[in-house]
Design a protein around this motif. Structure first.
Motif, PDB file in Angstrom:
ATOM      1  N   THR A  58     -36.448 -24.749  18.892  1.00  0.00           N
ATOM      2  CA  THR A  58     -36.124 -25.851  19.404  1.00  0.00           C
ATOM      3  C   THR A  58     -35.007 -26.252  18.285  1.00  0.00           C
ATOM      4  O   THR A  58     -34.649 -27.496  18.650  1.00  0.00           O
ATOM      5  CB  THR A  58     -37.418 -27.040  19.180  1.00  0.00           C
ATOM      6  OG1 THR A  58     -38.049 -26.703  17.754  1.00  0.00           O
ATOM      7  CG2 THR A  58     -38.483 -26.554  20.270  1.00  0.00           C
ATOM      8  N   ASP A  59     -34.628 -25.757  17.298  1.00  0.00           N
ATOM      9  CA  ASP A  59     -33.800 -26.255  16.321  1.00  0.00           C
ATOM     10  C   ASP A  59     -32.281 -26.163  16.722  1.00  0.00           C
ATOM     11  O   ASP A  59     -32.088 -25.018  17.325  1.00  0.00           O
ATOM     12  CB  ASP A  59     -33.728 -25.267  15.043  1.00  0.00           C
ATOM     13  CG  ASP A  59     -32.697 -25.776  13.928  1.00  0.00           C
ATOM     14  OD1 ASP A  59     -32.074 -26.696  14.059  1.00  0.00           O
ATOM     15  OD2 ASP A  59     -32.605 -25.060  12.809  1.00  0.00           O
ATOM     16  N   PRO A  60     -31.751 -27.171  17.097  1.00  0.00           N
ATOM     17  CA  PRO A  60     -30.415 -27.229  17.610  1.00  0.00           C
ATOM     18  C   PRO A  60     -29.364 -26.578  17.087  1.00  0.00           C
ATOM     19  O   PRO A  60     -28.252 -25.820  17.267  1.00  0.00           O
ATOM     20  CB  PRO A  60     -29.735 -28.732  17.745  1.00  0.00           C
ATOM     21  CG  PRO A  60     -30.847 -29.574  16.902  1.00  0.00           C
ATOM     22  CD  PRO A  60     -32.041 -28.666  16.831  1.00  0.00           C
ATOM     23  N   LEU A  61     -29.382 -26.159  15.716  1.00  0.00           N
ATOM     24  CA  LEU A  61     -28.502 -25.287  14.812  1.00  0.00           C
ATOM     25  C   LEU A  61     -28.807 -23.780  14.958  1.00  0.00           C
ATOM     26  O   LEU A  61     -28.088 -23.192  14.512  1.00  0.00           O
ATOM     27  CB  LEU A  61     -28.711 -25.700  13.257  1.00  0.00           C
ATOM     28  CG  LEU A  61     -28.272 -27.095  12.915  1.00  0.00           C
ATOM     29  CD1 LEU A  61     -28.452 -27.223  11.566  1.00  0.00           C
ATOM     30  CD2 LEU A  61     -26.727 -27.349  13.132  1.00  0.00           C
ATOM     31  N   ALA A  62     -29.937 -23.681  15.692  1.00  0.00           N
ATOM     32  CA  ALA A  62     -30.194 -22.227  15.957  1.00  0.00           C
ATOM     33  C   ALA A  62     -28.948 -21.400  16.945  1.00  0.00           C
ATOM     34  O   ALA A  62     -28.897 -20.167  16.838  1.00  0.00           O
ATOM     35  CB  ALA A  62     -31.546 -22.049  16.809  1.00  0.00           C
ATOM     36  N   VAL A  63     -28.334 -22.064  17.755  1.00  0.00           N
ATOM     37  CA  VAL A  63     -27.539 -21.408  18.447  1.00  0.00           C
ATOM     38  C   VAL A  63     -26.306 -21.215  17.615  1.00  0.00           C
ATOM     39  O   VAL A  63     -25.279 -20.190  18.010  1.00  0.00           O
ATOM     40  CB  VAL A  63     -26.890 -22.406  19.620  1.00  0.00           C
ATOM     41  CG1 VAL A  63     -27.819 -22.947  20.595  1.00  0.00           C
ATOM     42  CG2 VAL A  63     -26.145 -23.922  18.849  1.00  0.00           C
ATOM     43  N   ILE A  64     -26.008 -21.516  16.312  1.00  0.00           N
ATOM     44  CA  ILE A  64     -25.189 -20.936  15.282  1.00  0.00           C
ATOM     45  C   ILE A  64     -25.651 -19.872  14.299  1.00  0.00           C
ATOM     46  O   ILE A  64     -25.195 -18.929  14.243  1.00  0.00           O
ATOM     47  CB  ILE A  64     -24.436 -22.139  14.642  1.00  0.00           C
ATOM     48  CG1 ILE A  64     -23.851 -23.316  15.489  1.00  0.00           C
ATOM     49  CG2 ILE A  64     -23.667 -21.782  13.429  1.00  0.00           C
ATOM     50  CD1 ILE A  64     -23.490 -24.638  14.905  1.00  0.00           C
ATOM     51  N   ASP A  65     -26.984 -20.408  13.968  1.00  0.00           N
ATOM     52  CA  ASP A  65     -27.502 -19.566  12.929  1.00  0.00           C
ATOM     53  C   ASP A  65     -27.985 -18.321  13.372  1.00  0.00           C
ATOM     54  O   ASP A  65     -27.840 -17.038  12.763  1.00  0.00           O
ATOM     55  CB  ASP A  65     -28.854 -20.225  12.386  1.00  0.00           C
ATOM     56  CG  ASP A  65     -28.201 -21.668  11.722  1.00  0.00           C
ATOM     57  OD1 ASP A  65     -27.149 -21.747  11.325  1.00  0.00           O
ATOM     58  OD2 ASP A  65     -29.110 -22.314  11.614  1.00  0.00           O
ATOM     59  N   ILE A  66     -28.768 -18.231  14.531  1.00  0.00           N
ATOM     60  CA  ILE A  66     -29.163 -16.895  14.983  1.00  0.00           C
ATOM     61  C   ILE A  66     -28.019 -15.785  15.247  1.00  0.00           C
ATOM     62  O   ILE A  66     -28.142 -14.770  15.003  1.00  0.00           O
ATOM     63  CB  ILE A  66     -30.187 -16.923  16.346  1.00  0.00           C
ATOM     64  CG1 ILE A  66     -31.477 -17.899  16.001  1.00  0.00           C
ATOM     65  CG2 ILE A  66     -30.471 -15.689  16.942  1.00  0.00           C
ATOM     66  CD1 ILE A  66     -32.279 -17.400  14.867  1.00  0.00           C
ATOM     67  N   PRO A  67     -26.854 -16.119  16.107  1.00  0.00           N
ATOM     68  CA  PRO A  67     -26.027 -15.303  16.107  1.00  0.00           C
ATOM     69  C   PRO A  67     -25.256 -14.923  14.722  1.00  0.00           C
ATOM     70  O   PRO A  67     -24.924 -13.626  14.679  1.00  0.00           O
ATOM     71  CB  PRO A  67     -24.882 -15.975  16.986  1.00  0.00           C
ATOM     72  CG  PRO A  67     -25.660 -16.893  17.750  1.00  0.00           C
ATOM     73  CD  PRO A  67     -26.871 -17.528  16.711  1.00  0.00           C
ATOM     74  N   ALA A  68     -25.021 -15.872  13.927  1.00  0.00           N
ATOM     75  CA  ALA A  68     -24.473 -15.531  12.713  1.00  0.00           C
ATOM     76  C   ALA A  68     -25.373 -14.476  11.833  1.00  0.00           C
ATOM     77  O   ALA A  68     -25.102 -13.596  11.195  1.00  0.00           O
ATOM     78  CB  ALA A  68     -24.346 -16.795  11.951  1.00  0.00           C
ATOM     79  N   PHE A  69     -26.646 -14.907  11.879  1.00  0.00           N
ATOM     80  CA  PHE A  69     -27.664 -13.958  11.411  1.00  0.00           C
ATOM     81  C   PHE A  69     -27.734 -12.364  11.826  1.00  0.00           C
ATOM     82  O   PHE A  69     -27.692 -11.440  11.170  1.00  0.00           O
ATOM     83  CB  PHE A  69     -29.198 -14.444  11.688  1.00  0.00           C
ATOM     84  CG  PHE A  69     -30.147 -13.771  11.459  1.00  0.00           C
ATOM     85  CD1 PHE A  69     -30.590 -12.952  10.216  1.00  0.00           C
ATOM     86  CD2 PHE A  69     -30.893 -13.000  12.334  1.00  0.00           C
ATOM     87  CE1 PHE A  69     -31.811 -12.123  10.121  1.00  0.00           C
ATOM     88  CE2 PHE A  69     -32.033 -12.014  12.361  1.00  0.00           C
ATOM     89  CZ  PHE A  69     -32.335 -11.494  11.110  1.00  0.00           C
ATOM     90  N   CYS A  70     -27.699 -12.433  13.196  1.00  0.00           N
ATOM     91  CA  CYS A  70     -27.610 -10.975  13.806  1.00  0.00           C
ATOM     92  C   CYS A  70     -26.321 -10.287  13.372  1.00  0.00           C
ATOM     93  O   CYS A  70     -26.313  -9.147  13.062  1.00  0.00           O
ATOM     94  CB  CYS A  70     -27.569 -11.071  15.433  1.00  0.00           C
ATOM     95  SG  CYS A  70     -29.126 -11.795  16.180  1.00  0.00           S
ATOM     96  N   ASN A  71     -25.258 -10.892  13.385  1.00  0.00           N
ATOM     97  CA  ASN A  71     -24.031 -10.318  12.998  1.00  0.00           C
ATOM     98  C   ASN A  71     -24.034  -9.903  11.470  1.00  0.00           C
ATOM     99  O   ASN A  71     -23.638  -8.712  11.140  1.00  0.00           O
ATOM    100  CB  ASN A  71     -22.745 -11.459  13.244  1.00  0.00           C
ATOM    101  CG  ASN A  71     -21.589 -10.927  12.974  1.00  0.00           C
ATOM    102  OD1 ASN A  71     -21.227  -9.840  13.629  1.00  0.00           O
ATOM    103  ND2 ASN A  71     -20.690 -11.524  12.151  1.00  0.00           N
ATOM    104  N   GLU A  72     -24.471 -10.586  10.632  1.00  0.00           N
ATOM    105  CA  GLU A  72     -24.703 -10.340   9.252  1.00  0.00           C
ATOM    106  C   GLU A  72     -25.368  -9.110   8.875  1.00  0.00           C
ATOM    107  O   GLU A  72     -25.331  -8.448   7.956  1.00  0.00           O
ATOM    108  CB  GLU A  72     -24.861 -11.571   8.440  1.00  0.00           C
ATOM    109  CG  GLU A  72     -24.041 -12.772   8.275  1.00  0.00           C
ATOM    110  CD  GLU A  72     -24.356 -13.895   7.910  1.00  0.00           C
ATOM    111  OE1 GLU A  72     -25.443 -13.731   6.932  1.00  0.00           O
ATOM    112  OE2 GLU A  72     -23.745 -15.016   7.950  1.00  0.00           O
TER     113      GLU A  72
END
Length: 78
Positions: free
Chosen positions: A42-56
């Motif tokens: 439900t965290d609105p920042l997840a749309v940025i954080d999850i893809p970045a996490f996967c990439n890293e």
């Protein structure tokens, strides 16, 4: 063609940054490579954080969906 097993769902709703990523990292670390996991947030920042996490961390973001109260992400462990 190998069909992946059905993905488990990890409920991260109600958690705010950085907890969804930290908990996802810990959960994925315990899973075999190639395993898929749905992350529900439900965290609105997840749309940025999850893809970045996967990439890293070498995971593959297979799918992203908007839900009534947030987002869900299908991640394949690298």
């Amino acid at each position: 063609m190998i069909v992946p097993a059905a993905a488990q769902t990890y409920d991260l709703k109600g958690l705010n940054c950085p907890l969804p990523v930290l908990k996802a990292r810990k959960r994925l670390a315990q899973m075999p490579s190639g395993t898929r996991l749905w992350l529900e947030t439900t965290d609105p920042l997840a749309v940025i954080d999850i893809p970045a996490f996967c990439n890293e961390h070498g995971h593959m973001l297979i799918e992203t969906e908007s839900t009534a109260d947030g987002h869900r992400f299908l991640v394949e462990r690298g």
